[in-house]
Design a protein around this motif. Sequence first.
Motif, PDB file in Angstrom:
ATOM      1  N   GLY A  84       0.767  -1.213  -0.046  1.00  0.00           N
ATOM      2  CA  GLY A  84      -0.358   0.117  -0.269  1.00  0.00           C
ATOM      3  C   GLY A  84       0.531   1.133   0.513  1.00  0.00           C
ATOM      4  O   GLY A  84       1.929   1.411   0.617  1.00  0.00           O
ATOM      5  N   ARG A  85       0.627   2.215  -1.134  1.00  0.00           N
ATOM      6  CA  ARG A  85       1.528   3.592  -1.037  1.00  0.00           C
ATOM      7  C   ARG A  85       1.410   4.056   0.102  1.00  0.00           C
ATOM      8  O   ARG A  85       2.489   5.020   0.449  1.00  0.00           O
ATOM      9  N   SER A  86       0.437   4.317   1.583  1.00  0.00           N
ATOM     10  CA  SER A  86       0.567   4.795   2.473  1.00  0.00           C
ATOM     11  C   SER A  86       1.370   4.055   3.557  1.00  0.00           C
ATOM     12  O   SER A  86       2.232   4.659   4.359  1.00  0.00           O
ATOM     13  N   GLU A  89       5.487   4.328   2.147  1.00  0.00           N
ATOM     14  CA  GLU A  89       5.707   6.350   2.665  1.00  0.00           C
ATOM     15  C   GLU A  89       5.593   5.985   4.569  1.00  0.00           C
ATOM     16  O   GLU A  89       6.892   6.198   5.164  1.00  0.00           O
ATOM     17  N   LEU A 115       3.598   0.058  -5.862  1.00  0.00           N
ATOM     18  CA  LEU A 115       2.689   0.809  -4.715  1.00  0.00           C
ATOM     19  C   LEU A 115       1.224   0.961  -5.291  1.00  0.00           C
ATOM     20  O   LEU A 115       0.578   0.984  -6.374  1.00  0.00           O
ATOM     21  N   VAL A 116      -0.166   0.676  -4.423  1.00  0.00           N
ATOM     22  CA  VAL A 116      -1.320   0.463  -4.073  1.00  0.00           C
ATOM     23  C   VAL A 116      -1.834   1.339  -3.839  1.00  0.00           C
ATOM     24  O   VAL A 116      -1.540   2.017  -2.206  1.00  0.00           O
ATOM     25  N   ASP A 117      -3.679   1.552  -4.276  1.00  0.00           N
ATOM     26  CA  ASP A 117      -4.265   2.306  -3.321  1.00  0.00           C
ATOM     27  C   ASP A 117      -5.655   1.742  -3.081  1.00  0.00           C
ATOM     28  O   ASP A 117      -5.286   0.684  -3.787  1.00  0.00           O
ATOM     29  N   ASP A 118      -6.285   2.012  -2.245  1.00  0.00           N
ATOM     30  CA  ASP A 118      -7.417   1.650  -1.648  1.00  0.00           C
ATOM     31  C   ASP A 118      -8.694   1.170  -2.825  1.00  0.00           C
ATOM     32  O   ASP A 118      -9.057   2.554  -3.938  1.00  0.00           O
ATOM     33  N   GLU A 120      -7.701  -0.873  -5.968  1.00  0.00           N
ATOM     34  CA  GLU A 120      -7.120  -1.135  -6.689  1.00  0.00           C
ATOM     35  C   GLU A 120      -7.076  -2.464  -6.987  1.00  0.00           C
ATOM     36  O   GLU A 120      -6.404  -3.689  -5.970  1.00  0.00           O
ATOM     37  N   TRP A 130      -7.983  -0.816   1.677  1.00  0.00           N
ATOM     38  CA  TRP A 130      -7.522   0.276   3.137  1.00  0.00           C
ATOM     39  C   TRP A 130      -8.129  -0.302   3.772  1.00  0.00           C
ATOM     40  O   TRP A 130      -9.193  -0.365   4.686  1.00  0.00           O
ATOM     41  N   GLY A 137      -0.803   2.844   7.093  1.00  0.00           N
ATOM     42  CA  GLY A 137      -1.316   2.199   5.843  1.00  0.00           C
ATOM     43  C   GLY A 137      -1.920   1.028   5.389  1.00  0.00           C
ATOM     44  O   GLY A 137      -1.312   0.207   4.765  1.00  0.00           O
ATOM     45  N   MET A 139      -2.984  -2.806   4.908  1.00  0.00           N
ATOM     46  CA  MET A 139      -4.252  -3.391   3.354  1.00  0.00           C
ATOM     47  C   MET A 139      -4.330  -4.301   3.267  1.00  0.00           C
ATOM     48  O   MET A 139      -3.079  -5.409   4.242  1.00  0.00           O
TER      49      MET A 139
END
Length: 235
Positions: A84-86, A89, A115-118, A120, A130, A137, A139
């Motif tokens: 997950g992107r968050s 980070e 990196l992926v987001d909610d 995806e 997420w 972050g 997931m």
Amino acid sequence: MLTKVFPGKSSAGALGLSTCALLRAPGHTLLFDTAAHGVIKTIQNSLARLEVAPETVDTIFLSHMHYDHLNNAAYYPNAQIIVGRSEWEYATTSKDEWTPLESVLYLQHCRQVRLVDDGEEILPGIRAIWTPGHTPGHMSLAVDTPKGVVVLAGDAVKNRSELELEYSDQYVDQQASTASIKKIKSMAYKVLPGHDGYLLVQDGKVVPEQELVLDIMLPRGCMDGDNGVYHLSVK
């Protein structure tokens, strides 16, 4: 499941026993989390039984970057790492006592990381969701099946007690953790926690799908238990 783990803690420290699941899709072999290095022999035996070579695993999805969920990433040399992107980070910029710096550096410099987001899509019918709280972050994976959604929860739900009570005792954000547990419980017919076996969700109730066992072996000469072996089980 490549690892069948027993939910529990030790007075001497974390046991480091976490779930690791293999998903097969057309043309793809995906691993959800990699577990801690202490269970590598168990993972090797499970892969051999399934006739899966580590080199054929093409995707690793990391729920978060604590040591007991990512330490075996190097065992799969050809896999793309998805985080997950968050979470990425957080793990690369913040100090978390459970995030091993050496593993983070390895991923940064030696592997391809996506990196992926909610929401995806990871593979057809498999999407990232997420589920923050345990880490900012964190997931999970939602897998569409004919019976409903199976959620591979990671440590958003560590064990059956957390899913039943909708409460976790290990978090960076308690409110977010509770919301994530409720989210998973409301959408899934089956949940794989980060430190337990598969749990069925039936009319809001949590039903373990299998009995879990764990043998604790003491050093030679210790005769407590069954000749130095303690047989633990949870149904």
